[in-house]
Motif scaffolding. Structure first.
Motif, mmCIF file in Angstrom:
data_model
loop_
_atom_site.group_PDB
_atom_site.id
_atom_site.type_symbol
_atom_site.label_atom_id
_atom_site.label_comp_id
_atom_site.label_asym_id
_atom_site.label_seq_id
_atom_site.Cartn_x
_atom_site.Cartn_y
_atom_site.Cartn_z
ATOM 1 N N CYS A 336 49.680 36.412 91.555
ATOM 2 C CA CYS A 336 51.013 36.381 90.957
ATOM 3 C C CYS A 336 51.996 35.805 91.964
ATOM 4 O O CYS A 336 51.715 35.760 93.168
ATOM 5 N N MET A 337 53.145 35.389 91.504
ATOM 6 C CA MET A 337 54.164 34.853 92.396
ATOM 7 C C MET A 337 55.540 35.328 91.967
ATOM 8 O O MET A 337 55.754 35.684 90.808
ATOM 9 N N THR A 338 56.453 35.368 92.935
ATOM 10 C CA THR A 338 57.859 35.604 92.655
ATOM 11 C C THR A 338 58.670 34.435 93.168
ATOM 12 O O THR A 338 58.343 33.834 94.201
ATOM 13 N N VAL A 339 59.717 34.076 92.444
ATOM 14 C CA VAL A 339 60.605 32.982 92.841
ATOM 15 C C VAL A 339 61.488 33.474 93.978
ATOM 16 O O VAL A 339 62.172 34.486 93.837
ATOM 17 N N GLU A 340 61.460 32.767 95.103
ATOM 18 C CA GLU A 340 62.194 33.212 96.291
ATOM 19 C C GLU A 340 63.177 32.168 96.795
ATOM 20 O O GLU A 340 63.663 32.262 97.913
ATOM 21 N N SER A 341 63.514 31.158 96.005
ATOM 22 C CA SER A 341 64.427 30.109 96.441
ATOM 23 C C SER A 341 65.797 30.685 96.762
ATOM 24 O O SER A 341 66.258 31.655 96.139
ATOM 25 N N SER A 342 66.463 30.100 97.753
ATOM 26 C CA SER A 342 67.819 30.532 98.095
ATOM 27 C C SER A 342 68.811 30.181 96.997
ATOM 28 O O SER A 342 69.910 30.727 96.942
ATOM 29 N N ILE A 343 68.423 29.254 96.122
ATOM 30 C CA ILE A 343 69.247 28.917 94.952
ATOM 31 C C ILE A 343 68.844 29.860 93.823
ATOM 32 O O ILE A 343 67.687 29.904 93.428
ATOM 33 N N ILE A 344 69.792 30.616 93.306
ATOM 34 C CA ILE A 344 69.489 31.615 92.291
ATOM 35 C C ILE A 344 69.228 30.925 90.947
ATOM 36 O O ILE A 344 70.049 30.133 90.478
ATOM 37 N N PHE A 345 68.066 31.226 90.350
ATOM 38 C CA PHE A 345 67.774 30.643 89.044
ATOM 39 C C PHE A 345 68.614 31.324 87.972
ATOM 40 O O PHE A 345 69.091 32.455 88.157
ATOM 41 N N LYS A 346 68.784 30.636 86.848
ATOM 42 C CA LYS A 346 69.587 31.152 85.737
ATOM 43 C C LYS A 346 68.679 31.370 84.529
ATOM 44 O O LYS A 346 68.178 30.415 83.942
ATOM 45 N N GLU A 355 66.198 32.431 77.586
ATOM 46 C CA GLU A 355 66.870 31.165 77.855
ATOM 47 C C GLU A 355 66.912 30.956 79.363
ATOM 48 O O GLU A 355 67.006 31.924 80.126
ATOM 49 N N TYR A 356 66.826 29.699 79.773
ATOM 50 C CA TYR A 356 66.957 29.395 81.200
ATOM 51 C C TYR A 356 67.608 28.026 81.358
ATOM 52 O O TYR A 356 67.635 27.217 80.424
ATOM 53 N N GLN A 357 68.133 27.798 82.544
ATOM 54 C CA GLN A 357 68.762 26.517 82.857
ATOM 55 C C GLN A 357 67.993 25.876 84.002
ATOM 56 O O GLN A 357 67.849 26.470 85.074
ATOM 57 N N SER A 358 67.495 24.665 83.789
ATOM 58 C CA SER A 358 66.746 23.967 84.830
ATOM 59 C C SER A 358 67.693 23.509 85.936
ATOM 60 O O SER A 358 68.736 22.918 85.672
ATOM 61 N N GLN A 359 67.314 23.814 87.172
ATOM 62 C CA GLN A 359 68.130 23.436 88.318
ATOM 63 C C GLN A 359 67.238 22.895 89.421
ATOM 64 O O GLN A 359 66.136 23.401 89.642
ATOM 65 N N HIS A 360 67.719 21.889 90.145
ATOM 66 C CA HIS A 360 66.954 21.357 91.260
ATOM 67 C C HIS A 360 66.921 22.379 92.396
ATOM 68 O O HIS A 360 67.917 23.010 92.713
ATOM 69 N N GLY A 361 65.754 22.584 92.976
ATOM 70 C CA GLY A 361 65.628 23.475 94.117
ATOM 71 C C GLY A 361 65.237 24.891 93.766
ATOM 72 O O GLY A 361 64.993 25.707 94.658
ATOM 73 N N THR A 362 65.178 25.201 92.468
ATOM 74 C CA THR A 362 64.727 26.521 92.048
ATOM 75 C C THR A 362 64.095 26.405 90.678
ATOM 76 O O THR A 362 64.157 25.336 90.038
ATOM 77 N N ALA A 363 63.465 27.463 90.221
ATOM 78 C CA ALA A 363 62.841 27.459 88.893
ATOM 79 C C ALA A 363 62.864 28.874 88.341
ATOM 80 O O ALA A 363 62.611 29.835 89.071
ATOM 81 N N ALA A 364 63.180 28.997 87.080
ATOM 82 C CA ALA A 364 63.139 30.292 86.416
ATOM 83 C C ALA A 364 61.689 30.626 86.055
ATOM 84 O O ALA A 364 60.911 29.728 85.710
ATOM 85 N N PRO A 365 61.294 31.891 86.144
ATOM 86 C CA PRO A 365 59.913 32.256 85.813
ATOM 87 C C PRO A 365 59.470 31.773 84.433
ATOM 88 O O PRO A 365 58.359 31.254 84.277
ATOM 89 N N MET A 366 60.328 31.936 83.413
ATOM 90 C CA MET A 366 59.948 31.492 82.075
ATOM 91 C C MET A 366 59.905 29.969 81.985
ATOM 92 O O MET A 366 59.158 29.412 81.175
ATOM 93 N N GLU A 367 60.664 29.286 82.818
ATOM 94 C CA GLU A 367 60.589 27.825 82.884
ATOM 95 C C GLU A 367 59.215 27.394 83.392
ATOM 96 O O GLU A 367 58.596 26.460 82.854
ATOM 97 N N ILE A 368 58.706 28.083 84.412
ATOM 98 C CA ILE A 368 57.373 27.780 84.943
ATOM 99 C C ILE A 368 56.305 28.081 83.902
ATOM 100 O O ILE A 368 55.377 27.286 83.694
#
Length: 467
Positions: A336-346, A355-368
Motif C-alpha cells: 500500500c502507499m500514502t501520498v506524501e507530497s509537500s503539495i496538498i492534494f485536493k 471528486e478530486y482536482q489534478s495538480q502537478h507535483g501531487t496526486a489524489a488517491p482516487m485520482e491514482i
C-alpha cells in the motif's frame, strides 16, 4: 464522480499526455491480491473426496498450522469471521460468565443502536483496532457489545499502545481487546499484550492478514490469549474460504469444537442453545489450504519482491509504502502507499461519490485509482476506519488526544487539528496491485502510471521518478 469509472472516462484518462506510451492491460486485470493454487492442492482435494478420508485434511491442517504458529491447538472454521466470533464468545464467557442468550435474543443490528441487547457481551465495551475491516468488529455486535475504537500508530498502522493506555484510563472496566495486524504488517502486539495484562484484560490477536509474518522470531497469532487466522480470498494461503482459532488452552479448544458443531451439551440429550456464527471447515477446502502450506515461504518471498520493487521506484518525497515495524518481518500480503507530497492534494469523498482536482507535483488517491482502473489495473482504497463507518459513528474513538466524545465541540475550531492517524492514513492511501502472478514488466507499468499521476506537464517519467 461515482465509484464506477465509465469507459468514456477511462478512455479520456488514457489519452492524457502524461500517460503517453503506457500500454493498457487487455488479457487480464492486474489485481491487488489474487489467490493462487499449487499442484499439491488439487491432489489433496482428490484424496479428501475418497471414501473413508473425511476429516483427515482438516486435522492435518489444524496440527500443521498450530505447530507453525507455535501454539498448542488450532481449530478450523468455515471463515476467519467465524473463528473470530468463537474467540469473542469464549473470551466473553471467560471474563463475564455464560451469556444469557445470543443474537436471537433481540440484537437490533440494523436499528439506531446496535449494541447492548443480549449476548455474551451484553452492555459491555470492547477495545478494537480502528483501522481494519468491519469483519473484525461484527462479532462484537453479534454478542451485544459496544466497540470502542483505538487509533492506529503511524509506525506500523496497527493499534497504538499509547492510545490504548488512554482508553483504559477512560474506560477502566473494559476487559477485552481485539487487535488486528493489517495488510500483513505486524503491529506492536507485545506492548499491547503488556498493557492488557496490566489492566487484567484478555487479548484477541487478529492475524487474519498476517499469516506467516514474524515479530522477533515469533509468529503473529501466538501473542494473544486467542489468535485468529483467515484463509479467505486474497489471503496468502486460501481455500477460497476458511479460518482458524488458535489457543494454548486445551479446555477452550474442546469447547470451541463443541460449539462449532452445535453438538450436544454435557446434559444428555440437550443441545447447546448458544448461537455461533459459522460452521466447521470442509475437508476439501482444508485440502486446498494444506496443499499450499509448503509454499508459504516462497509466496512471502514473491510478495516481498513486489514491495521492494515499488520501494525502489517510489520517491519518499512523493509517496511512502506500508511502514515496517521494528523487529518485524511482514508477509507483505498487500503493498500500500500514502501520498506524501509537500503539495496538498485536493479530494473530497462521500459515501457514494468522490471528486478530486489534478495538480502537478501531487496526486489524489482516487485520482491514482482511476488512472490504474483506466488501464485495466485494479487497486482499492485502504480500510476505512471503523469510527468513520455510518453504523459505528456513535461509538467512541480514542486517539492521542483522548476520547472523541470529549472533543465533539472542537471539531469546528479552525485552530485545533485533532489527532486522527487512522483517518489520515485512509484519506492519503491506497492499495497497489500485489498479485504474485504479476510480471516485472507489468509492475513497471503500474509504477509508470502512479508516477505519471504526479506529473501534469510533459516530462520524462524516468527523470521525474529520479527527482
Amino acid at each position: 464522480m461515482s465509484e464506477v469509472l465509465t469507459e468514456a472516462a477511462a478512455k479520456s484518462i488514457r489519452e492524457e499526455p502524461r500517460f503517453r506510451g503506457i500500454k493498457q492491460f487487455h488479457n487480464r486485470r492486474a489485481e491487488p491480491a489474487a489467490p493462487i493454487l499449487y499442484g499439491e492442492a488439487l491432489e489433496y482435494v482428490s484424496k479428501a473426496l475418497e471414501p473413508g478420508a473425511a476429516g483427515e485434511h482438516t486435522e492435518a491442517l489444524e496440527e500443521e498450522t498450530a505447530r507453525l504458529i507455535g501454539v498448542k491447538h488450532g481449530a478450523a472454521f468455515s471463515s476467519g469471521t467465524a473463528a473470530l466470533h468463537m474467540a469473542v464468545r469464549l473470551a466473553a464467557e471467560k471474563i463475564y460468565g455464560s451469556g444469557d442468550c445470543g443474537v436471537g435474543c433481540g440484537n437490533d443490528i440494523f436499528g439506531s443502536r446496535v449494541y447492548g441487547k443480549g449476548g455474551a457481551l451484553s452492555g459491555r465495551r470492547v477495545f478494537c483496532s480502528d483501522l481494519t475491516s468491519s469483519a473484525m468488529v461484527n462479532p462484537v455486535l453479534y454478542e451485544g457489545g459496544e466497540p470502542i475504537f483505538i487509533d492506529a500508530s503511524p509506525w506500523d498502522w496497527g493499534m497504538d499502545p499509547e492510545a490504548l493506555e488512554l482508553a483504559f484510563d477512560r474506560y477502566p472496566d473494559v476487559k477485552l481487546v481485539i487487535m488486528a495486524h493489517i495488510y500483513g504488517f505486524p503491529g506492536q502486539v507485545r506492548r499491547v499484550k503488556e498493557i492488557c495484562e496490566k489492566h487484567g484484560a484478555l487479548l484477541i490477536e487478529d492475524a487474519c492478514e498476517s499469516f506467516g509474518a514474524v515479530i522477533d522470531g515469533k509468529q503473529t497469532g501466538s501473542f494473544g490469549n486467542y489468535g485468529v487466522l483467515s484463509f479467505g480470498n486474497g489471503q496468502l494461503m486460501t481455500g477460497t474460504g476458511g479460518g482458524m482459532l488458535l489457543t494454548n488452552d486445551s479446555w477452550e479448544d474442546r469447547k470451541a469444537r463443541r460449539l462449532e458443531t452445535q453438538s450436544f451439551s454435557s446434559a444428555f440429550g440437550c443441545r447447546d442453545s448458544r448461537w455461533i456464527y459459522g460452521a466447521p471447515l470442509g475437508d476439501a477446502a482444508a485440502g486446498i489450504i494444506h496443499g499450499q502450506m509448503k509454499h508459504l515461504d516462497a509466496h512471502i518471498a514473491k510478495k516481498k519482491a513486489i514491495y521492494e520493487r515499488y520501494e525502489e521506484h517510489f520517491s519518499e518525497d512523493m509517496m511512502l509504502l506500508n511502514p515496517i515495524g521494528k523487529g518485524t518481518k511482514p508477509n507483505y500480503r498487500m503493498s500500500c502507499m500514502t501520498v506524501e507530497s509537500s503539495i496538498i492534494f485536493k479530494e473530497t469523498r462521500s459515501e457514494r461519490e468522490y471528486e478530486y482536482q489534478s495538480q502537478h507535483g501531487t496526486a489524489a488517491p482516487m485520482e491514482i485509482l482511476d488512472a490504474l482502473e483506466a488501464f485495466g489495473i485494479q487497486g482499492r482504497p485502504l480500510w476505512k476506519p471503523m469510527h468513520m463507518q455510518p453504523i459505528f459513528r456513535n461509538c467512541d474513538q480514542i486517539t492521542l488526544d483522548g476520547s472523541r466524545r470529549e472533543y465533539e465541540k472542537t471539531k469546528q475550531d479552525a485552530f485545533w487539528v485533532r489527532s486522527n492517524e487512522s483517518g489520515d492514513i485512509f484519506r492519503n492511501g491506497l492499495c497497489l496491485p500485489s498479485d504474485v502472478r504479476m510480471t516485472e514488466e507489468e509492475q513497471e507499468r503500474v509504477i509508470d502510471i502512479v508516477v505519471s499521476c504526479y506529473n501534469r506537464r510533459e516530462m520524462d517519467r524516468g527523470l521525474w521518478c529520479a527527482i
